[in-house]
Write a protein that holds these residues in place. Structure first.
Motif, PDB file in Angstrom:
ATOM      1  N   GLU A   1     -62.171 -16.066-115.212  1.00  0.00           N
ATOM      2  CA  GLU A   1     -63.824 -15.542-116.024  1.00  0.00           C
ATOM      3  C   GLU A   1     -63.565 -14.012-115.494  1.00  0.00           C
ATOM      4  OE1 GLU A   1     -63.562 -15.564-119.085  1.00  0.00           O
ATOM      5  OE2 GLU A   1     -61.767 -16.974-118.737  1.00  0.00           O
ATOM      6  N   LEU A   2     -64.950 -13.952-114.326  1.00  0.00           N
ATOM      7  CA  LEU A   2     -65.449 -13.078-113.943  1.00  0.00           C
ATOM      8  C   LEU A   2     -64.688 -11.438-113.269  1.00  0.00           C
ATOM      9  CD1 LEU A   2     -68.284 -14.797-112.408  1.00  0.00           C
ATOM     10  CD2 LEU A   2     -68.230 -13.723-114.590  1.00  0.00           C
ATOM     11  N   ARG A   3     -63.280 -12.199-112.609  1.00  0.00           N
ATOM     12  CA  ARG A   3     -62.352 -10.972-111.777  1.00  0.00           C
ATOM     13  C   ARG A   3     -62.225  -9.829-113.285  1.00  0.00           C
ATOM     14  NH1 ARG A   3     -62.427  -9.746-106.090  1.00  0.00           N
ATOM     15  NH2 ARG A   3     -63.219 -12.092-105.501  1.00  0.00           N
ATOM     16  N   PRO A   4     -61.587 -10.540-114.130  1.00  0.00           N
ATOM     17  CA  PRO A   4     -60.788  -9.462-115.097  1.00  0.00           C
ATOM     18  C   PRO A   4     -61.551  -8.442-115.826  1.00  0.00           C
ATOM     19  CG  PRO A   4     -60.087 -11.338-115.491  1.00  0.00           C
ATOM     20  CD  PRO A   4     -61.413 -11.962-115.068  1.00  0.00           C
ATOM     21  N   LEU A   5     -62.929  -8.487-115.180  1.00  0.00           N
ATOM     22  CA  LEU A   5     -64.515  -8.339-116.280  1.00  0.00           C
ATOM     23  C   LEU A   5     -64.367  -6.723-116.014  1.00  0.00           C
ATOM     24  CD1 LEU A   5     -67.721 -10.375-115.882  1.00  0.00           C
ATOM     25  CD2 LEU A   5     -65.861  -9.685-118.356  1.00  0.00           C
ATOM     26  N   PRO A   6     -63.563  -6.018-116.522  1.00  0.00           N
ATOM     27  CA  PRO A   6     -64.063  -4.522-116.703  1.00  0.00           C
ATOM     28  C   PRO A   6     -64.804  -3.437-116.204  1.00  0.00           C
ATOM     29  CG  PRO A   6     -63.710  -4.456-119.194  1.00  0.00           C
ATOM     30  CD  PRO A   6     -63.467  -6.107-118.416  1.00  0.00           C
ATOM     31  N   GLU A   7     -64.808  -2.418-115.773  1.00  0.00           N
ATOM     32  CA  GLU A   7     -66.403  -1.908-115.422  1.00  0.00           C
ATOM     33  C   GLU A   7     -67.224  -1.098-116.946  1.00  0.00           C
ATOM     34  OE1 GLU A   7     -65.506   1.881-113.547  1.00  0.00           O
ATOM     35  OE2 GLU A   7     -65.591   0.581-111.575  1.00  0.00           O
ATOM     36  N   MET A   8     -68.071  -1.924-116.708  1.00  0.00           N
ATOM     37  CA  MET A   8     -68.962  -1.306-118.122  1.00  0.00           C
ATOM     38  C   MET A   8     -69.170   0.331-118.132  1.00  0.00           C
ATOM     39  SD  MET A   8     -72.114  -3.556-117.791  1.00  0.00           S
ATOM     40  CE  MET A   8     -72.314  -5.631-118.093  1.00  0.00           C
ATOM     41  N   VAL A   9     -69.316   0.728-119.414  1.00  0.00           N
ATOM     42  CA  VAL A   9     -69.169   2.286-120.032  1.00  0.00           C
ATOM     43  C   VAL A   9     -70.519   2.529-119.505  1.00  0.00           C
ATOM     44  CG1 VAL A   9     -68.681   3.599-121.320  1.00  0.00           C
ATOM     45  CG2 VAL A   9     -67.633   1.412-121.394  1.00  0.00           C
ATOM     46  N   ALA A  10     -70.514   3.900-119.181  1.00  0.00           N
ATOM     47  CA  ALA A  10     -72.334   3.805-118.421  1.00  0.00           C
ATOM     48  C   ALA A  10     -72.767   5.216-119.908  1.00  0.00           C
ATOM     49  CB  ALA A  10     -71.655   5.195-117.377  1.00  0.00           C
ATOM     50  N   PRO A  11     -73.845   4.517-119.954  1.00  0.00           N
ATOM     51  CA  PRO A  11     -74.639   5.591-121.281  1.00  0.00           C
ATOM     52  C   PRO A  11     -73.768   7.512-121.150  1.00  0.00           C
ATOM     53  CG  PRO A  11     -76.281   4.044-120.426  1.00  0.00           C
ATOM     54  CD  PRO A  11     -75.228   4.198-119.068  1.00  0.00           C
TER      55      PRO A  11
ATOM     56  N   LEU B 205     -76.253   9.350-119.222  1.00  0.00           N
ATOM     57  CA  LEU B 205     -76.975   9.051-118.004  1.00  0.00           C
ATOM     58  C   LEU B 205     -76.235  10.655-117.270  1.00  0.00           C
ATOM     59  CD1 LEU B 205     -77.588   7.434-116.079  1.00  0.00           C
ATOM     60  CD2 LEU B 205     -75.374   6.439-115.625  1.00  0.00           C
ATOM     61  N   SER B 206     -75.216  10.888-116.956  1.00  0.00           N
ATOM     62  CA  SER B 206     -74.736  11.879-116.021  1.00  0.00           C
ATOM     63  C   SER B 206     -75.913  13.657-116.991  1.00  0.00           C
ATOM     64  CB  SER B 206     -73.433  12.931-116.280  1.00  0.00           C
ATOM     65  OG  SER B 206     -73.182  12.952-118.034  1.00  0.00           O
TER      66      SER B 206
ATOM     67  N   GLU C 101     -80.364 -10.596-129.117  1.00  0.00           N
ATOM     68  CA  GLU C 101     -78.714 -10.120-129.160  1.00  0.00           C
ATOM     69  C   GLU C 101     -78.857 -10.896-130.797  1.00  0.00           C
ATOM     70  OE1 GLU C 101     -76.908 -10.599-125.801  1.00  0.00           O
ATOM     71  OE2 GLU C 101     -78.099  -8.875-125.243  1.00  0.00           O
TER      72      GLU C 101
ATOM     73  N   MET D 156     -69.398  12.468-109.787  1.00  0.00           N
ATOM     74  CA  MET D 156     -70.531  11.035-110.680  1.00  0.00           C
ATOM     75  C   MET D 156     -69.638  10.533-111.860  1.00  0.00           C
ATOM     76  SD  MET D 156     -74.362  11.840-112.139  1.00  0.00           S
ATOM     77  CE  MET D 156     -73.968  13.467-112.915  1.00  0.00           C
TER      78      MET D 156
ATOM     79  N   GLN E  70     -69.531   6.564-112.064  1.00  0.00           N
ATOM     80  CA  GLN E  70     -70.357   6.540-112.427  1.00  0.00           C
ATOM     81  C   GLN E  70     -70.266   4.962-113.243  1.00  0.00           C
ATOM     82  OE1 GLN E  70     -72.056   8.994-115.422  1.00  0.00           O
ATOM     83  NE2 GLN E  70     -70.092   8.354-117.457  1.00  0.00           N
ATOM     84  N   ASN E  71     -69.316   4.683-114.041  1.00  0.00           N
ATOM     85  CA  ASN E  71     -69.082   2.987-114.902  1.00  0.00           C
ATOM     86  C   ASN E  71     -69.181   2.591-113.628  1.00  0.00           C
ATOM     87  OD1 ASN E  71     -68.586   4.133-117.306  1.00  0.00           O
ATOM     88  ND2 ASN E  71     -66.559   4.058-116.995  1.00  0.00           N
TER      89      ASN E  71
ATOM     90  N   TYR F 161     -73.020   2.088-112.869  1.00  0.00           N
ATOM     91  CA  TYR F 161     -73.669   1.559-113.741  1.00  0.00           C
ATOM     92  C   TYR F 161     -73.613  -0.194-113.707  1.00  0.00           C
ATOM     93  CZ  TYR F 161     -75.827   1.333-117.922  1.00  0.00           C
ATOM     94  OH  TYR F 161     -75.821   0.519-119.151  1.00  0.00           O
ATOM     95  N   SER F 162     -72.070  -0.729-113.578  1.00  0.00           N
ATOM     96  CA  SER F 162     -71.473  -1.600-113.883  1.00  0.00           C
ATOM     97  C   SER F 162     -72.409  -3.043-112.877  1.00  0.00           C
ATOM     98  CB  SER F 162     -70.273  -1.856-113.381  1.00  0.00           C
ATOM     99  OG  SER F 162     -70.045  -1.568-114.552  1.00  0.00           O
TER     100      SER F 162
ATOM    101  N   ARG G 194     -74.515  -5.643-114.050  1.00  0.00           N
ATOM    102  CA  ARG G 194     -74.541  -7.139-113.500  1.00  0.00           C
ATOM    103  C   ARG G 194     -76.066  -8.149-112.583  1.00  0.00           C
ATOM    104  NH1 ARG G 194     -68.476  -5.400-114.027  1.00  0.00           N
ATOM    105  NH2 ARG G 194     -68.400  -5.940-115.812  1.00  0.00           N
TER     106      ARG G 194
END
Lengths: 159, 179
Positions: free
Chosen positions: A16-26, A29-30, A156, B11, B15-16, B19-20, B24
């Motif tokens: 379940e955890l391995r395939p988690l994609p990267e979260m999208v940074a706000p 942020l940049s 949530e 960046m 950045q993703n 941030y991830s 986490r």
């Protein structure tokens, strides 16, 4: 717990955890980072981290620190070996005269505190200390409750 | 292209990931943003070395992990002590299970994104003591010994926390795992 169960669970959680994609940074942020970089760039060099100082200043400050450290080591080595210990002690005594005054004041205060303890009795003093501790605990507790209520994340939405 | 523009491109590429990593471990978006910002400020100071380096991603991930762990140990310890006093956890420190609405059918196929979102949420609801070693083990691929060293705790505690974390995840994700 059975080892088989542990292994199966590890594999299941891994799957379940391995395939988690990267979260999208706000999105902002940049921009925020670039603004912080610009702000740092506007700071005078001496307020930035040492690694970013001009090389000449880095070298000078390093040399100064080395000199101070060397002087301290040399002083602490030479002082006990001086041929005129009385003179050295006299000088040290002069430097420490301020400390002597502070010591006297503390001595007077501690005597006064002892007198108060004798007059009031140990029970009263213990009660005072306990009430102070309770007051501190109350402050920390109320602060914690306040923090929890004020900064609690909104619940949530359930799926 | 100016240095600032080059750095901005750099960046945006990473950045993703940064941030991830922070999110986490910290399970708090504003703290994760703060850590991400600090990571990139440090990266900017040595952008000359990092730009074009094949190890830039690894460096960023390591710094993000270390800063997140520092943040947890520095700013959270006192607060978590009191928050755990107030929370009622019937099973030795696990957070309450997430609320699954009744209309979710266990047999219904979840879309991959929904499933990942559920897993992500369940992970974030774990207490830090379980979430952090679990993330380091399963997502960062660290061994138990490395985790113990990084967190400054015993090997036994790491194994126990990871085991409890997995059990908590299993309970929280029972619908997903069964499907």
């Amino acid at each position: 717990m059975k080892p088989d169960h542990d292994q199966q669970l590890e594999a299941a959680i891994n799957a379940e955890l391995r395939p988690l994609p990267e979260m999208v940074a706000p999105a902002a942020l940049s921009d925020r980072v670039m603004r912080a970089i610009e702000q740092r760039a506007r700071l005078p060099w001496y307020r930035r981290s040492w690694q970013t100082w001009p090389v000449a200043w880095q070298a000078s400050s390093f040399a100064l620190l080395l000199a101070l450290f060397g002087g301290l080591c040399l002083g602490s080595w030479e002082l006990p070996q001086t041929h005129t210990p009385a003179l050295a002690l006299h000088r040290v005594g002069e430097w420490l005269s301020g400390l002597h005054m502070i010591g006297n004041t503390l001595d007077v205060l501690s005597r006064a505190a002892l007198l108060v303890v004798k007059k009031l009795g140990a029970g009263v003093v213990a009660a005072c200390l306990i009430s102070m501790a309770l007051g501190y605990a109350l402050c920390v507790g109320l602060g914690t409750v306040y923090f929890r209520l004020a900064f609690e994340k909104p619940k949530e939405r359930s799926l | 292209m100016t240095d600032a523009q080059q750095f901005e491109t750099f960046m945006r590429n990473y950045q993703n990931m940064v941030y991830s990593t922070a999110m986490r471990l910290l399970a708090n978006s504003s703290e994760a943003e703060d850590v991400t910002q600090e990571v990139f400020l440090r990266a900017y100071e040595r952008f000359g070395e990092l730009a074009g380096s094949p190890t830039a991603g690894g460096w960023l991930k390591t710094v993000a992990t270390n800063l997140s762990l520092n943040h947890l140990s520095r700013y959270r310890s006192r607060w978590s002590f009191f928050s755990e006093l107030f929370a009622s956890h019937p099973e030795g420190g696990d957070t309450p299970e997430p609320e699954f609405a009744a209309e979710v059918d266990p047999g219904e196929e979840l879309e991959a994104r929904d499933r990942q979102e559920l897993v992500e949420r369940a992970l974030q609801k774990l207490p830090a003591a379980q979430r952090v070693p679990l993330v380091l083990y399963h997502l960062d691929g660290l061994r138990y010994e490395e985790i113990a060293e990084k967190l400054g705790v015993s090997l036994g505690k790491v194994k126990t926390d990871i085991s409890r974390g997995r059990e908590a995840m299993r309970r929280k994700l029972r619908l997903v795992l069964e499907s």
